[in-house]
Design a protein around this motif. Structure first.
Motif, short mmCIF file in Angstrom:
data_model
loop_
_atom_site.label_atom_id
_atom_site.label_comp_id
_atom_site.label_asym_id
_atom_site.label_seq_id
_atom_site.Cartn_x
_atom_site.Cartn_y
_atom_site.Cartn_z
N PHE A 48 51.72 62.56 24.71
CA PHE A 48 50.92 62.33 25.92
C PHE A 48 49.46 62.09 25.57
O PHE A 48 48.82 61.19 26.13
CB PHE A 48 51.06 63.51 26.87
CG PHE A 48 50.28 63.35 28.12
CD1 PHE A 48 50.74 62.53 29.14
CD2 PHE A 48 49.06 64.00 28.29
CE1 PHE A 48 50.00 62.36 30.30
CE2 PHE A 48 48.32 63.83 29.44
CZ PHE A 48 48.79 63.01 30.46
N SER B 66 55.67 66.69 22.95
CA SER B 66 55.38 66.00 24.20
C SER B 66 53.87 65.95 24.46
O SER B 66 53.35 64.92 24.91
CB SER B 66 56.08 66.69 25.37
OG SER B 66 57.46 66.60 25.22
N PHE C 143 59.53 59.91 27.95
CA PHE C 143 59.56 60.48 26.60
C PHE C 143 58.96 61.88 26.57
O PHE C 143 59.41 62.73 25.82
CB PHE C 143 58.80 59.56 25.63
CG PHE C 143 58.92 59.98 24.21
CD1 PHE C 143 60.02 59.64 23.46
CD2 PHE C 143 57.93 60.74 23.60
CE1 PHE C 143 60.15 60.03 22.14
CE2 PHE C 143 58.03 61.14 22.28
CZ PHE C 143 59.16 60.78 21.55
N VAL C 144 57.98 62.12 27.39
CA VAL C 144 57.31 63.42 27.42
C VAL C 144 58.16 64.45 28.16
O VAL C 144 58.25 65.61 27.74
CB VAL C 144 55.91 63.29 28.07
CG1 VAL C 144 55.33 64.64 28.42
CG2 VAL C 144 54.98 62.55 27.12
N THR C 145 58.81 64.07 29.25
CA THR C 145 59.54 65.06 30.06
C THR C 145 60.96 65.33 29.56
O THR C 145 61.47 66.43 29.78
CB THR C 145 59.61 64.62 31.53
OG1 THR C 145 60.23 63.34 31.60
CG2 THR C 145 58.25 64.59 32.14
N ALA D 180 59.37 70.99 21.35
CA ALA D 180 59.44 69.87 22.30
C ALA D 180 58.17 69.79 23.13
O ALA D 180 57.65 68.69 23.38
CB ALA D 180 60.66 70.04 23.21
N PRO E 126 62.41 66.01 26.54
CA PRO E 126 62.63 67.21 25.71
C PRO E 126 62.45 68.52 26.48
O PRO E 126 63.11 69.51 26.20
CB PRO E 126 61.57 67.10 24.60
CG PRO E 126 61.21 65.67 24.56
CD PRO E 126 61.38 65.16 25.96
N MET E 127 61.59 68.50 27.47
CA MET E 127 61.38 69.73 28.25
C MET E 127 62.61 70.07 29.08
O MET E 127 62.91 71.23 29.31
CB MET E 127 60.16 69.57 29.14
CG MET E 127 58.87 69.58 28.36
SD MET E 127 57.49 69.63 29.46
CE MET E 127 56.68 68.11 29.03
#
Length: 174
Positions: free
Chosen positions: A24, A20, A56-58, A16, A60-61
Motif C-alpha cells: 500500500f 499489505s 492485493f492489500v485486502t 500478511a 491476505p487479511m
C-alpha cells in the motif's frame, strides 16, 4: 456459555498485514507521484491500478483470519475482531480439496452455506496451527448433525463418511 476455541495461523496474519502495508505504501507513493504529472491518457492506469492494489492489500487479511469454533458454530476473527460466524445449522455441506493443484501442499475444508462456491461459509486451510484438533472438532460437529462431506477424487466428486485427515503433500486426500 459455549466454549470457544480459537485456532491461529501462527505469524501469517502479521506477515500478511506487514506485506499489505508495504504494498500500500509503495502504491500510494507511485500514485501520488503519477498524479503530479497526470494527463488524461493516464486515467486508465488509475482505474486499473487502484482496484488491483486494494485487492492485493485486502486478500491476505481475509485469507489468514483465525478460526473460532464453538458448539454453536464456526467463524473467523482477525486480530481478535470476530466476523463471519456461521451456525452449525446453516452449514449444508463440507467440501474438501487442495488449494494448490500443482503440488497439493495446502489442503482445505470449506464449510459451505447453500450452494455458493466461493463466498458462502468458512474455509479452513491445513496450514493452521493445531489443525488435527481443529479437524477433529469440526468432524464431531459435522457428524452430530449429519452434514454431507464431499471431496474431489481426480475429476469426480465423492461422498465421504468422515473428514479426511489434515495430512500435507500429495497423499493428503487419498
Amino acid at each position: 456459555m459455549p466454549e470457544k476455541i480459537t485456532f491461529k495461523y501462527g505469524k501469517l496474519p502479521l506477515l500478511a498485514l506487514l506485506l499489505s502495508a508495504a504494498v500500500f505504501a509503495m502504491a500510494a507513493y507511485a500514485f501520488f507521484r503519477a498524479a503530479i504529472v497526470f494527463t488524461s491518457g493516464d486515467l486508465i492506469y488509475f482505474l486499473v491500478g487502484i482496484p488491483f492494489v486494494i485487492a492485493f492489500v485486502t486478500f491476505p487479511m481475509f485469507a489468514y483470519q483465525d478460526v473460532v469454533v464453538s458448539s454453536e458454530g464456526i467463524g473467523r476473527s482477525f486480530f481478535g475482531v470476530p466476523n463471519g460466524f456461521v451456525s452449525w445449522d446453516k452449514i449444508t455441506s463440507v467440501r474438501c480439496g487442495d488449494l494448490s493443484a500443482a503440488d497439493r501442499s495446502v489442503g482445505n475444508y470449506h464449510l459451505r452455506v447453500g450452494n455458493r462456491a466461493i463466498f458462502g461459509g468458512v474455509r479452513v486451510m491445513t496450514m493452521i496451527d493445531d489443525v488435527e484438533m481443529l479437524v477433529a472438532r469440526i468432524d464431531a460437529e459435522v457428524s452430530k448433525r449429519a452434514i454431507p462431506i464431499t471431496a474431489w477424487d481426480v475429476n469426480k466428486l465423492v461422498t465421504l463418511d468422515r473428514l479426511p485427515s489434515p495430512k500435507k503433500g500429495a497423499a493428503a486426500w487419498s
